[in-house]
Design a protein around this motif. Structure first.
Motif, PDB file in Angstrom:
ATOM      1  N   LEU A 147      -2.915  31.783  35.723  1.00 15.70           N
ATOM      2  CA  LEU A 147      -3.413  30.734  36.550  1.00 15.70           C
ATOM      3  C   LEU A 147      -2.478  30.660  36.966  1.00 15.70           C
ATOM      4  N   MET A 148      -0.824  29.815  36.378  1.00 16.74           N
ATOM      5  CA  MET A 148      -0.190  29.339  36.901  1.00 16.74           C
ATOM      6  C   MET A 148       0.658  30.288  37.345  1.00 16.74           C
ATOM      7  N   THR A 149       1.302  31.523  36.919  1.00 19.10           N
ATOM      8  CA  THR A 149       1.729  32.159  37.168  1.00 19.10           C
ATOM      9  C   THR A 149       2.543  33.485  38.404  1.00 19.10           C
ATOM     10  N   LEU A 150       0.497  33.279  38.596  1.00 22.62           N
ATOM     11  CA  LEU A 150       0.261  33.237  40.405  1.00 22.62           C
ATOM     12  C   LEU A 150       0.545  32.651  41.109  1.00 22.62           C
ATOM     13  N   ALA A 151       0.220  30.983  40.741  1.00 20.09           N
ATOM     14  CA  ALA A 151       0.717  29.969  41.697  1.00 20.09           C
ATOM     15  C   ALA A 151       2.020  29.964  42.183  1.00 20.09           C
TER      16      ALA A 151
ATOM     17  N   GLY B   3       6.236  33.088  37.062  1.00 19.05           N
ATOM     18  CA  GLY B   3       6.132  34.010  38.539  1.00 19.05           C
ATOM     19  C   GLY B   3       6.338  33.541  39.736  1.00 19.05           C
ATOM     20  N   PHE B   4       7.440  32.303  39.561  1.00 17.90           N
ATOM     21  CA  PHE B   4       8.263  31.883  41.204  1.00 17.90           C
ATOM     22  C   PHE B   4       9.292  33.186  41.166  1.00 17.90           C
ATOM     23  N   ASN B   5       9.986  33.320  39.860  1.00 20.45           N
ATOM     24  CA  ASN B   5      11.618  34.518  40.012  1.00 20.45           C
ATOM     25  C   ASN B   5      10.519  35.323  39.654  1.00 20.45           C
TER      26      ASN B   5
ATOM     27  N   ASP C 190       2.929  40.355  35.025  1.00 20.74           N
ATOM     28  CA  ASP C 190       3.032  39.294  35.198  1.00 20.74           C
ATOM     29  C   ASP C 190       2.601  37.766  34.500  1.00 20.74           C
ATOM     30  N   ALA C 191       1.760  38.007  35.200  1.00 23.18           N
ATOM     31  CA  ALA C 191       0.265  36.918  34.832  1.00 23.18           C
ATOM     32  C   ALA C 191      -0.818  37.142  34.354  1.00 23.18           C
ATOM     33  N   ALA C 192      -1.188  38.439  34.045  1.00 24.66           N
ATOM     34  CA  ALA C 192      -1.885  39.268  32.824  1.00 24.66           C
ATOM     35  C   ALA C 192      -1.142  39.605  31.664  1.00 24.66           C
ATOM     36  N   ALA C 193      -0.048  39.309  32.009  1.00 29.18           N
ATOM     37  CA  ALA C 193       1.221  39.750  29.814  1.00 29.18           C
ATOM     38  C   ALA C 193       0.818  38.889  29.161  1.00 29.18           C
ATOM     39  N   PRO C 194       0.599  37.351  29.446  1.00 28.50           N
ATOM     40  CA  PRO C 194       0.694  36.197  28.575  1.00 28.50           C
ATOM     41  C   PRO C 194      -0.731  36.473  27.684  1.00 28.50           C
TER      42      PRO C 194
END
Length: 244
Positions: A11-15, A148-150, A172-176
């Motif tokens: 969720l944080m990556t998507l944010a 996510g920003f980068n 990138d969000a799903a990877a963790p």
């Protein structure tokens, strides 16, 4: 438990990616912040972890530092080779900007790989103990906003379409989550993990120093851009300090 915690990183990556999309009218500020975040992640997070995990020396130099330099050089070589290939084929629509979309996709793919290793780190930490897992999770979830920003910023910076940037952001969000789940099956030796972090850190530093920050100051050499860069570094410092 590790997989559940990794959903927070998702969720944080998507944010972070969503934030990058919403500030397109302040592109120079976005790039300045992204450069600062990348610099902070490399210098204050990745490199120290790499040195701790891969502490052996090769001819008097820590292996992690050798791989750090190798990552920087490989990123430079890949960009130059892609630029030469683009020039040989007439440059295409991105000739004037001197940007090759493949570089952005390659960098974003590296970010996805790094995020998967973040998930592995969460899983491995929870295998050690709950408190260790919680500490690592705080650091990972906080800096996944920067990831996510980068990821979105780097992909679009090199001329890729928005749909590709969104696809890389979702990956990138799903990877963790995938990385954390993998620790239910196996673990990665610490020295290999440290070597990877060193290599990735070198590649990321090249992108920040040679591409992102110069682009941020090219058309808008404003004080606000520099302040955004400092804010990015300070944010990562805060995250690392809280995690410790």
């Amino acid at each position: 438990m590790a997989v559940f915690v990794a959903l927070g990183a998702f969720l944080m990556t998507l944010a972070g990616g969503w934030t990058a999309q919403r500030v397109t009218d302040r592109r120079h500020l976005v790039l300045g912040l992204a450069g600062g975040l990348m610099l902070g992640v490399v210098g204050l997070d990745l490199l120290p972890e790499a040195l701790d995990a891969a502490g052996e020396e090769i001819f008097g130099v820590p292996a992690a530092l050798l791989l750090f330099v190798a990552g920087f050089l490989v990123a430079h070589l890949v960009e130059r080779l892609l630029a030469v290939r683009q020039a040989a084929h007439g440059g295409g629509e991105h000739k004037d900007r001197g940007r090759t979309p493949e570089v952005g996709l390659t960098a974003a793919a590296a970010m996805v790989g790094h995020s998967a290793m973040d998930g592995v780190a969460i899983g491995a930490a929870f295998q050690v103990g709950g408190s260790m897992g919680a500490a690592v999770a705080v650091a990972v979830i906080a800096h996944d906003f920067a990831d996510g920003f980068n990821t979105y910023t780097i992909t679009t910076l090199y001329g890729n379409a928005r749909r590709k940037a969104v696809a890389m952001l979702v990956a990138d969000a799903a990877a963790p989550v995938v990385g954390a789940a993998s620790t239910l099956l196996f673990t990665i030796p610490a020295h290999l993990l440290g070597g990877y972090l060193g290599f990735f850190g070198g590649a990321l530093l090249y992108l920040a120093a040679a591409e992102i920050l110069p682009e941020a100051h090219h058309e808008h050499p404003a004080r606000s851009t520099l302040l955004c860069t400092l804010a990015g570094v300070s944010f990562i410092w805060l995250v690392v300090g809280i995690a410790e």
